[in-house]
Enzyme design. Structure first.
Site, PDB file in Angstrom:
ATOM      1  N   ASP A   1      -0.430   4.837   0.735  1.00 10.26           N
ATOM      2  CA  ASP A   1      -0.393   5.314   2.115  1.00 10.26           C
ATOM      3  C   ASP A   1       0.361   5.602   3.134  1.00 10.26           C
ATOM      4  O   ASP A   1       0.814   4.478   3.400  1.00 10.26           O
ATOM      5  CB  ASP A   1      -2.525   5.579   2.004  1.00 10.26           C
ATOM      6  CG  ASP A   1      -2.353   4.433   2.637  1.00 10.26           C
ATOM      7  OD1 ASP A   1      -2.692   3.156   2.229  1.00 10.26           O
ATOM      8  OD2 ASP A   1      -3.897   4.296   3.888  1.00 10.26           O
TER       9      ASP A   1
ATOM     10  N   HIS B   1       1.374  -1.728   0.228  1.00  5.15           N
ATOM     11  CA  HIS B   1      -0.173   0.000  -0.032  1.00  5.15           C
ATOM     12  C   HIS B   1       1.182   1.136   0.220  1.00  5.15           C
ATOM     13  O   HIS B   1       1.734   1.153   0.543  1.00  5.15           O
ATOM     14  CB  HIS B   1      -1.219  -0.223   1.417  1.00  5.15           C
ATOM     15  CG  HIS B   1       0.009   0.821   2.717  1.00  5.15           C
ATOM     16  ND1 HIS B   1       0.162   1.553   3.189  1.00  5.15           N
ATOM     17  CD2 HIS B   1       0.051  -0.788   2.768  1.00  5.15           C
ATOM     18  CE1 HIS B   1       0.287   1.656   4.243  1.00  5.15           C
ATOM     19  NE2 HIS B   1       0.134  -0.296   4.481  1.00  5.15           N
TER      20      HIS B   1
ATOM     21  N   ASP C   1       6.473   1.561   6.507  1.00  9.79           N
ATOM     22  CA  ASP C   1       5.395   0.867   6.751  1.00  9.79           C
ATOM     23  C   ASP C   1       4.815   1.943   5.811  1.00  9.79           C
ATOM     24  O   ASP C   1       4.203   3.508   6.209  1.00  9.79           O
ATOM     25  CB  ASP C   1       4.254   1.157   8.371  1.00  9.79           C
ATOM     26  CG  ASP C   1       2.989   0.531   8.097  1.00  9.79           C
ATOM     27  OD1 ASP C   1       2.457   0.038   6.986  1.00  9.79           O
ATOM     28  OD2 ASP C   1       2.376   1.175   8.745  1.00  9.79           O
TER      29      ASP C   1
ATOM     30  N   GLU D   1      -5.267   1.532   2.650  1.00  8.80           N
ATOM     31  CA  GLU D   1      -4.752   0.945   3.464  1.00  8.80           C
ATOM     32  C   GLU D   1      -4.804   0.934   5.190  1.00  8.80           C
ATOM     33  O   GLU D   1      -5.576   0.329   6.177  1.00  8.80           O
ATOM     34  CB  GLU D   1      -3.344   0.294   3.872  1.00  8.80           C
ATOM     35  CG  GLU D   1      -3.260  -1.171   4.523  1.00  8.80           C
ATOM     36  CD  GLU D   1      -2.641  -1.346   5.866  1.00  8.80           C
ATOM     37  OE1 GLU D   1      -3.028  -2.806   6.436  1.00  8.80           O
ATOM     38  OE2 GLU D   1      -2.430  -0.127   6.689  1.00  8.80           O
ATOM     39  N   GLU D   2      -4.405   2.656   4.922  1.00 11.07           N
ATOM     40  CA  GLU D   2      -4.349   2.801   6.634  1.00 11.07           C
ATOM     41  C   GLU D   2      -5.764   3.704   7.462  1.00 11.07           C
ATOM     42  O   GLU D   2      -5.421   3.984   8.073  1.00 11.07           O
ATOM     43  CB  GLU D   2      -3.040   4.331   7.025  1.00 11.07           C
ATOM     44  CG  GLU D   2      -1.934   3.829   6.676  1.00 11.07           C
ATOM     45  CD  GLU D   2      -1.059   2.431   7.231  1.00 11.07           C
ATOM     46  OE1 GLU D   2      -2.003   2.586   8.708  1.00 11.07           O
ATOM     47  OE2 GLU D   2      -0.291   2.287   7.129  1.00 11.07           O
TER      48      GLU D   2
HETATM   49 ZN   LIG Z   1       1.173  -0.739   6.564  1.00 10.79          ZN
END
Ligand SMILES: [Zn+2]
Length: 448
Positions: A89, A87, A119, A154-155
């Site tokens: 974002d 991902h 991340d 995703e977040e």
């Molecule tokens: Zn992540």
């Protein structure tokens, strides 16, 4: 001859790491803090790279500003599909807490710094750079297809991202094997060196606790019945307490891999593991049980009105496979039965966690990689206490094996964990080299 081959390999690894590092810096400079996400410029950058390397690319999504990227490299014959998932974002960053600009992608002290470095723009960059190198080299799968899927959102729940893809265009992203985020950092445990492998994620069962009373003027406290004070009493039953451990198959198998032997008593096995490595405490104890964490509270909207209702929102994570009835029982064991204990419970999210088998062909390829590049090591399967996009792929495509794996060893698990969603997030250049090499070797190993 052998020496020459080694030189060629080394040069290729270095060139690939260089590409991945540069791509990561460019991704960090494109702010994709979610909300609002605004992922389109990052997705367009990745599409351009992949298209130039021979991938067929599509931007697919619910809105113009927030597309997902689906790129495919078809093989010479039909066969299985391997998906590199990620991902683009990120969570927010407060620049005043950082020692560098969080959107600079600066290289300092052997690391790339910036929001998303771990991340998970670091993994996005390694997956895409490796896929591009394969495509440009002329490699095509002997059978099957290599998919590169980069999601948005995703977040913040995946409504526009992985969940949207699996619900709305399942044929575009259907696959047999997924490699995504969630683990891959090395830990040393009892003289063994283990690369973590995320084989499943816990479910999410968020709920509301409500207490009821009677409103009244706050200048005469006795005139009302204060729902906030009733809630204090309910919450006090949670203070410092969590439900007992659950005996569930993937959790037990993870514990067995960690303590390197059969487990008949989960509590005793956790205690043994924590004696050897106390830093595993929060993680292991959360992995093996339903966790209950109140996070938000609301009562009166005026200072001079005694609240007739108080609402607490509770984050609750549940081992894979366990459902609503089990969660209700665990909550009532702590708080007392709803009917007699002065509160009501209402679920706002009911997502049953899922997992993939620990032993699979894909796990074999990952084990082979860590043992080739770091002799004497092994994999440590774990269930993630958090949540990732792997969930949606396992749910949509039964039989799909989805793992979280992004090999890192210059930074251990104890180095990376405190930096995720935190200030001064950074990734080691040496780990970009290791991970991009991993992705460049995995697809030919799986697809021929
Ligand atoms: Zn992540």
């Amino acid at each position: 001859m052998f020496v020459n081959a080694m030189h060629v390999l080394h040069d290729q690894v270095v060139a690939l790491a260089h590409d991945a590092t540069e791509l990561l810096q460019r991704l960090i400079r494109l702010n994709t803090v979610n909300p609002p996400g605004n992922e389109r410029p990052a997705q367009e950058l990745l599409r351009a790279e992949l298209e130039e390397a021979g991938f067929e690319c599509e931007l697919l999504g619910a809105t113009e500003e927030r597309p997902n990227l689906v790129a495919r490299l078809p093989g010479h014959a039909p066969g299985r599909r391997l998906c590199y998932l990620s991902h683009v974002d990120t969570v927010l960053a407060d620049a005043s807490e950082w020692s560098v600009d969080p959107w600079s992608g600066e290289i300092k002290d052997g690391h790339v710094w910036g929001r998303g470095a771990l991340d998970m723009k670091g993994q996005v960059a390694c997956e895409v750079a490796a896929a591009c190198a394969l495509g440009r080299s002329g490699w095509r799968p002997a059978r099957g297809e290599l998919l590169v899927v980069v999601t948005c959102d995703e977040e913040a729940g995946a409504t526009y991202g992985a969940q949207w893809l699996c619900d709305n265009v399942p044929d575009k992203v259907r696959c047999d094997m997924v490699v995504n985020e969630g683990a891959g950092e090395v830990i040393d445990f009892e003289g063994r060196r283990l690369y973590t492998l995320c084989v499943g994620e816990k479910g999410v069962f968020r709920f509301k606790l409500v207490t009821h009373g009677r409103a009244g003027h706050a200048s005469m406290p006795g005139i009302g019945d204060n729902a906030l004070l009733r809630m204090v009493e309910v919450l006090s039953r949670l203070d410092g307490r969590q439900p007992p451990f659950d005996v569930y198959p993937v959790g037990v198998a993870s514990l067995e891999a960690l303590v390197d032997g059969p487990v008949s008593d989960v509590g005793a096995a956790v205690a043994t593991a924590l004696q050897a490595e106390p830093r595993l405490k929060d993680y292991l104890e959360s992995m093996m049980r339903v966790t209950i964490a109140p996070t938000m509270i609301r009562a009166s909207s005026k200072e001079n009105v005694i609240p007739s209702q108080c609402v607490v929102r509770v984050d609750c994570r549940v081992p894979p496979g366990l459902g609503e009835d089990h969660v209700r029982r665990r909550v009532e064991d702590l708080l007392g039965a709803q009917a007699t204990s002065g509160y009501t419970l209402e679920f706002s999210e009911l997502i049953v966690g899922n997992s993939s088998p620990l032993d699979s062909e894909l796990a074999g390829h990952l084990r082979d990689f860590v043992q080739r590049t770091d002799p004497g090591t092994d994999l440590l399967p774990l269930v993630l206490t958090g949540f990732t996009d792997s969930h949606w792929f396992r749910k949509a495509f039964p039989g799909c094996v989805a793992y979280g794996f992004f090999p890192q060893r210059a930074m251990s698990r104890w180095d990376t964990l405190p930096l995720i969603h935190a200030p001064d997030e950074r990734i080691a250049l040496a780990d970009i080299e290791l991970a991009s090499r991993f992705f460049s070797e995995l697809a030919p190993a799986v697809l021929g």
